[in-house]
Design a protein around this motif. Sequence first.
Motif, short mmCIF file in Angstrom:
data_model
loop_
_atom_site.label_atom_id
_atom_site.label_comp_id
_atom_site.label_asym_id
_atom_site.label_seq_id
_atom_site.Cartn_x
_atom_site.Cartn_y
_atom_site.Cartn_z
N MET A 45 -49.67 31.26 7.84
CA MET A 45 -50.14 32.01 8.81
C MET A 45 -50.07 31.54 9.77
SD MET A 45 -51.34 35.69 7.72
CE MET A 45 -49.99 37.42 6.51
N GLY A 46 -49.37 31.73 11.08
CA GLY A 46 -49.74 31.31 12.53
C GLY A 46 -50.75 32.54 12.57
N ARG A 47 -51.56 32.67 14.37
CA ARG A 47 -52.64 33.09 14.99
C ARG A 47 -52.04 34.37 14.74
NH1 ARG A 47 -56.35 31.98 19.99
NH2 ARG A 47 -54.61 31.72 21.33
N GLN A 48 -50.69 34.73 15.76
CA GLN A 48 -49.95 36.13 15.97
C GLN A 48 -49.51 36.86 14.88
OE1 GLN A 48 -49.57 37.23 19.19
NE2 GLN A 48 -49.37 38.83 17.52
N ASP A 49 -48.93 36.06 13.29
CA ASP A 49 -49.16 36.58 11.99
C ASP A 49 -50.39 37.11 11.89
OD1 ASP A 49 -46.30 36.27 11.70
OD2 ASP A 49 -47.32 34.18 11.43
N LEU A 50 -51.17 36.59 11.44
CA LEU A 50 -52.98 37.43 11.86
C LEU A 50 -53.37 38.56 11.83
CD1 LEU A 50 -55.18 33.59 11.06
CD2 LEU A 50 -54.01 34.60 9.49
N ALA A 51 -52.93 38.29 13.43
CA ALA A 51 -53.45 39.31 14.38
C ALA A 51 -52.80 40.79 13.90
CB ALA A 51 -52.91 39.04 15.71
N ASP A 52 -51.50 40.83 13.57
CA ASP A 52 -50.67 42.00 13.05
C ASP A 52 -50.78 41.98 11.98
OD1 ASP A 52 -49.04 40.76 15.76
OD2 ASP A 52 -47.29 40.10 14.48
N ALA A 53 -51.44 41.14 11.23
CA ALA A 53 -51.64 41.62 9.51
C ALA A 53 -53.43 42.45 9.96
CB ALA A 53 -52.19 40.37 8.23
N LEU A 54 -54.14 41.68 10.69
CA LEU A 54 -55.52 42.54 11.15
C LEU A 54 -54.74 43.89 12.09
CD1 LEU A 54 -58.32 43.03 11.46
CD2 LEU A 54 -59.08 41.17 12.87
N ASP A 55 -54.18 43.98 12.31
CA ASP A 55 -54.10 45.44 13.59
C ASP A 55 -53.41 46.45 12.13
OD1 ASP A 55 -54.74 44.59 15.83
OD2 ASP A 55 -52.54 43.91 16.50
N ASP A 56 -52.33 46.04 10.84
CA ASP A 56 -52.06 46.75 10.10
C ASP A 56 -53.39 47.19 9.49
OD1 ASP A 56 -49.53 46.52 11.64
OD2 ASP A 56 -48.65 44.92 9.89
N GLU A 57 -53.79 46.38 9.19
CA GLU A 57 -55.20 46.64 8.23
C GLU A 57 -55.62 48.08 8.90
OE1 GLU A 57 -57.24 47.09 4.50
OE2 GLU A 57 -54.95 46.21 4.98
N MET A 58 -56.17 47.96 10.45
CA MET A 58 -57.21 48.62 11.20
C MET A 58 -56.11 49.93 10.79
SD MET A 58 -58.64 45.93 14.17
CE MET A 58 -59.20 47.73 14.62
N GLY A 59 -54.76 50.03 11.15
CA GLY A 59 -54.38 51.26 11.23
C GLY A 59 -54.85 51.97 9.95
N ARG A 60 -54.30 51.33 9.42
CA ARG A 60 -54.54 51.89 7.47
C ARG A 60 -56.30 52.77 7.67
NH1 ARG A 60 -50.78 48.07 6.34
NH2 ARG A 60 -52.21 46.72 5.39
N ARG A 61 -56.60 51.45 7.80
CA ARG A 61 -58.25 52.15 7.37
C ARG A 61 -58.84 53.06 8.41
NH1 ARG A 61 -61.85 46.92 5.02
NH2 ARG A 61 -59.96 46.28 3.69
N LEU A 62 -58.26 53.14 9.48
CA LEU A 62 -58.87 53.02 10.45
C LEU A 62 -60.87 53.82 10.67
CD1 LEU A 62 -56.84 56.77 10.64
CD2 LEU A 62 -56.79 54.79 12.40
N LEU A 63 -60.72 54.75 10.54
CA LEU A 63 -63.17 55.01 10.58
C LEU A 63 -63.31 54.39 9.11
CD1 LEU A 63 -62.93 57.38 13.24
CD2 LEU A 63 -63.69 55.11 13.81
N PRO A 64 -64.41 54.35 9.00
CA PRO A 64 -64.90 54.66 8.04
C PRO A 64 -65.84 55.34 8.17
CG PRO A 64 -66.34 52.73 9.59
CD PRO A 64 -65.16 52.97 10.08
N PRO A 65 -66.53 55.86 7.06
CA PRO A 65 -67.38 57.30 6.66
C PRO A 65 -68.86 56.89 7.20
CG PRO A 65 -66.50 56.09 4.23
CD PRO A 65 -65.94 55.20 5.73
#
Length: 283
Positions: free
Chosen positions: A1-21
């Motif tokens: 995975m390139g750095r941009q792919d890692l960044a995209d994966a992190l963005d996607d995960e943050m979009g799913r999780r949003l704010l923790p309890p």
Amino acid sequence: MGRQDLADALDDEMGRRLLPPTAVRALGLWLAGSGAPYVTGAGGHAVEYVPAQWSGVEPWPVEFPERSRTGTARISRAQVVASTRGAAERSEWAEALVASYVWGQGRTGYGPHRLKEILSEPTVDDELAKAGAALRREGAVAAYHGLRGAVKGLGPAFFTKFLHFLDQGHVLDQAYSLDQGQSHDLATDASVAPRALILDQRVARVMRAHATRVGADMALTSASDVAAWIWSDSGWTSHRYGVYLAWIHSATEQLASAGIGWPGSCPELLELALFDGVWNPAS
């Protein structure tokens, strides 16, 4: 995975999780306590400044106190919205920038000098006018893209303030038009796009800390390095600004449905809370 792919994966995960309890609890406690004045929105959030310190800055917003005043004055977000909207209606784009810039600098002593340098740039009025047109027709990300690097000395921490207050004026215009049964002239894409919000170093650092934690949880390679790259202290790309807007608006919807009394129509309130350090993702 390139750095941009890692960044995209992190963005996607943050979009799913949003704010923790923990964040939802902290923001709820803030809204019930010191944040209670903003339960209907962030318009009352005010900063102090000294009008006399800005004596050499032109054009001066007509709604602001005269600069012969040597004591402190207070200016709220709602007042900046009104001033910015009035200046834009007169096509006084530099005046609109001054209103948002003074609010953003508050009592910081070097602000007037920096603003004078920005206003001396020969293209400043044209670039601000183009950004205003892009904001109305295409939305916040397009306006951000147009302003990024367009005016020497005017970085995103301050031109996002200009865009935010200008966009708030558009929102009020839309609400009035709808109340009166009138149509508005915003293009469909712009009217449904996320509203322009302020992005500065303090907010970006909260996003970086949150991204670092999410990346570690998902065992992302070099999570802290990727988070530091995408949520740097300045110079954010228009793509990053779009990611930020999408996340803030989605997190606002999450808070509005959490039963803590959070106003769902005020994404700027979450930006204010992050700026004030209400939630520390690293703790």
